[in-house]
Write a protein that holds these residues in place. Structure first.
Motif, short mmCIF file in Angstrom:
data_model
loop_
_atom_site.label_atom_id
_atom_site.label_comp_id
_atom_site.label_asym_id
_atom_site.label_seq_id
_atom_site.Cartn_x
_atom_site.Cartn_y
_atom_site.Cartn_z
N GLY A 72 0.64 -1.19 -0.26
CA GLY A 72 -0.03 -0.34 -0.07
C GLY A 72 0.98 1.59 0.43
N SER B 80 -8.44 -1.51 -13.90
CA SER B 80 -8.80 -0.33 -13.30
C SER B 80 -9.23 1.15 -13.85
CB SER B 80 -8.07 -0.53 -11.77
OG SER B 80 -8.54 -1.08 -11.16
N SER C 38 -4.74 3.62 -3.32
CA SER C 38 -5.88 3.49 -3.44
C SER C 38 -6.19 1.87 -3.91
CB SER C 38 -7.11 3.86 -4.40
OG SER C 38 -6.40 3.62 -5.66
N LEU C 39 -5.63 1.00 -4.05
CA LEU C 39 -5.50 -0.45 -4.32
C LEU C 39 -5.66 -1.16 -3.24
CD1 LEU C 39 -6.17 -2.41 -6.42
CD2 LEU C 39 -3.68 -2.19 -6.67
N ARG D 10 -6.60 0.26 -0.27
CA ARG D 10 -7.70 -0.12 0.94
C ARG D 10 -8.77 -0.23 0.61
NH1 ARG D 10 -5.85 6.39 -0.12
NH2 ARG D 10 -7.47 6.22 -0.91
N ARG D 11 -8.89 -1.21 -0.70
CA ARG D 11 -9.72 -2.18 -1.66
C ARG D 11 -9.60 -3.23 -1.15
NH1 ARG D 11 -9.50 0.96 -7.04
NH2 ARG D 11 -9.24 -0.57 -7.88
N PHE D 12 -8.44 -4.03 -1.52
CA PHE D 12 -7.72 -4.86 -2.01
C PHE D 12 -6.46 -5.52 -0.86
CE2 PHE D 12 -9.59 -4.30 -5.32
CZ PHE D 12 -10.97 -5.34 -5.86
N LYS D 13 -6.74 -6.17 -0.04
CA LYS D 13 -4.96 -6.67 0.99
C LYS D 13 -4.76 -8.06 -0.34
CE LYS D 13 -1.93 -7.62 4.19
NZ LYS D 13 -1.49 -7.05 3.82
N ARG E 166 -5.95 -12.52 -4.13
CA ARG E 166 -6.49 -11.77 -3.25
C ARG E 166 -6.65 -12.65 -1.69
NH1 ARG E 166 -12.93 -9.35 -3.59
NH2 ARG E 166 -12.32 -7.94 -1.95
N THR F 179 -7.17 -12.97 1.78
CA THR F 179 -8.17 -13.02 3.03
C THR F 179 -7.94 -14.09 4.65
OG1 THR F 179 -9.43 -15.20 1.44
CG2 THR F 179 -9.89 -13.29 0.80
#
Length: 132
Positions: A25, A44, A59-60, A62-65, A92, A94
C-alpha cells in the motif's frame, strides 16, 4: 548493444520492488518505480504521472489485500532503453479464511523501461493485459 547482466539484474529488482510497494500500500514507493510522466494501464483505468500513480497505488491497498506474483520475465534492449514482459498472477488475500488466498486475475505485463535521471531503471509505460 544488448542489456548487460547488471542491467538485467537491476530491472529484475525494479519488478520486485514494484510488487512489494503496491502490495504494502505504499503508493509513493510504487509510483517511484515509474518515470515522472509514465503511464500505467490496467482494467482499473489509465494513470499517467506521479500524482495519479501515487493515488492509484494508495487506493488499491484500501480496497484489497493483494499479492502480485510475477514470473517468466523476458527483457530486450540496450544500455538506455528496454522492453519487458512477464506473467502476473494476482492473489487476493483473505486472512482467517480457508483458503487464505484466491486468484483474483491473471495477466501479462507489457513494459517499456528507461534509465531515470539518476541512472536507475524505471517504467515509462506498463500495461497489464488480463487473460479473461
Amino acid at each position: 548493444m544488448a542489456l548487460s547482466v547488471e542491467d538485467q539484474l537491476a530491472i529484475q529488482q525494479l519488478y520486485a520492488k514494484y510488487n512489494h510497494a503496491i502490495d504494502s500500500g505504499d503508493g509513493v514507493a510504487w509510483a517511484a518505480s515509474f518515470t515522472p510522466d509514465a503511464t500505467f494501464v490496467s482494467a482499473s483505468g489509465t494513470f499517467t504521472g506521479t500524482e495519479a500513480l501515487t493515488g492509484f497505488g494508495n487506493s488499491l491497498a484500501r480496497r484489497f489485500k493483494l499479492r502480485h506474483w510475477t514470473n517468466n520475465l523476458v527483457l530486450e534492449g540496450s544500455a538506455g532503453e528496454a522492453t519487458g514482459s512477464c506473467y502476473l498472477v494476482l492473489y487476493r488475500l483473505t486472512p482467517g479464511e480457508q483458503p487464505p488466498a484466491s486468484i483474483l486475475t491473471t495477466a501479462i505485463y507489457h513494459d517499456e523501461l528507461a534509465r531515470g535521471a539518476d541512472g536507475a531503471w524505471l517504467f515509462t509505460k506498463r500495461a497489464a493485459v488480463g487473460d479473461s
